[in-house]
Design a protein around this motif. Structure first.
Motif, PDB file in Angstrom:
ATOM      1  N   ALA A  74       0.764  -1.509   0.005  1.00 45.83           N
ATOM      2  CA  ALA A  74      -0.311  -0.230  -0.299  1.00 45.83           C
ATOM      3  C   ALA A  74       0.717   1.070   0.091  1.00 45.83           C
ATOM      4  N   GLN A  75       2.094   1.668   0.650  1.00 44.23           N
ATOM      5  CA  GLN A  75       2.594   2.319   0.490  1.00 44.23           C
ATOM      6  C   GLN A  75       3.170   3.103  -0.600  1.00 44.23           C
ATOM      7  N   VAL A 114       7.994   3.159  -7.344  1.00 40.33           N
ATOM      8  CA  VAL A 114       8.524   4.453  -7.605  1.00 40.33           C
ATOM      9  C   VAL A 114       6.799   5.382  -6.854  1.00 40.33           C
ATOM     10  N   PRO A 115       6.533   5.545  -5.374  1.00 38.44           N
ATOM     11  CA  PRO A 115       5.205   5.764  -4.410  1.00 38.44           C
ATOM     12  C   PRO A 115       4.962   7.243  -4.943  1.00 38.44           C
ATOM     13  N   GLY A 116       3.694   7.545  -5.324  1.00 29.71           N
ATOM     14  CA  GLY A 116       3.093   8.688  -6.097  1.00 29.71           C
ATOM     15  C   GLY A 116       3.501   9.107  -6.926  1.00 29.71           C
ATOM     16  N   VAL A 135      13.555   4.911  -6.242  1.00 26.42           N
ATOM     17  CA  VAL A 135      12.987   3.248  -6.285  1.00 26.42           C
ATOM     18  C   VAL A 135      13.552   3.148  -5.457  1.00 26.42           C
ATOM     19  N   ILE A 136      12.418   1.908  -5.359  1.00 25.88           N
ATOM     20  CA  ILE A 136      11.946   1.153  -3.789  1.00 25.88           C
ATOM     21  C   ILE A 136      12.171  -0.434  -4.785  1.00 25.88           C
ATOM     22  N   ALA A 137      13.072  -1.372  -4.238  1.00 27.94           N
ATOM     23  CA  ALA A 137      12.740  -2.502  -4.421  1.00 27.94           C
ATOM     24  C   ALA A 137      11.604  -3.083  -3.249  1.00 27.94           C
ATOM     25  N   PHE A 138      10.460  -4.170  -3.983  1.00 27.60           N
ATOM     26  CA  PHE A 138      10.254  -4.504  -2.187  1.00 27.60           C
ATOM     27  C   PHE A 138      10.331  -6.367  -2.714  1.00 27.60           C
TER      28      PHE A 138
END
Length: 150
Positions: A74-75, A114-116, A135-138
């Protein structure tokens, strides 16, 4: 080494290289987006140009369901979601980072986000205006910064 021996050694290497090249070209790029979102189309153009990829666009009026189905936290959510070669790409991720993900295939990473909708990210260009973003790896390995843009 004679020519015959050289050919026996080099032929398997050339076949392996051709198979890798064909696999990369065979990857499918499917982007899910709301039919009313224009920045998504700009981002798809960025991926097409930056990666020389064919991007298929699937319209969805319920992007929450798409994100839930593909495990986007979600975030980390943004406006569009792309699936490429088993990875989830969420939001305005630069093509170079997608290429790096596909080349490195890090353990425990399910996707990049990339959130938002940060100004200055691909598809969100507004002249000279920019804002920093990551850039977030999840995935199974948790979340971590994959790239940072100032």
């Amino acid at each position: 080494m004679n020519t015959s021996s050289f050919r026996r050694l080099i032929a398997p290497a050339l076949l392996a290289l051709a198979a890798c090249s064909s696999a990369a070209q065979a990857a499918t790029y499917t982007m899910f987006k709301d039919p009313n979102c224009g920045c998504c189309d700009h981002w798809a153009d960025h991926v097409r140009e930056g990666m020389e990829a064919e991007v298929t666009i699937a319209q969805s009026t319920d992007m929450g369901v798409v994100k839930d189905e593909h495990g986007v936290p979600a975030q980390l959510r943004s406006c569009h979601t792309m699936i490429v070669d088993g990875y989830v790409i969420e939001g305005h991720v630069p093509a170079a980072d997608i290429e790096r993900l596909l080349a490195e295939r890090p353990d425990g990473v399910r996707g990049l986000a990339v959130p938002g909708m940060p100004v200055g990210s691909p598809g969100m260009e507004m002249g000279d205006r920019t804002q920093p973003y990551q850039v977030i790896a999840f995935g199974d390995a948790g979340m971590s910064a994959f790239a940072t843009y100032e």
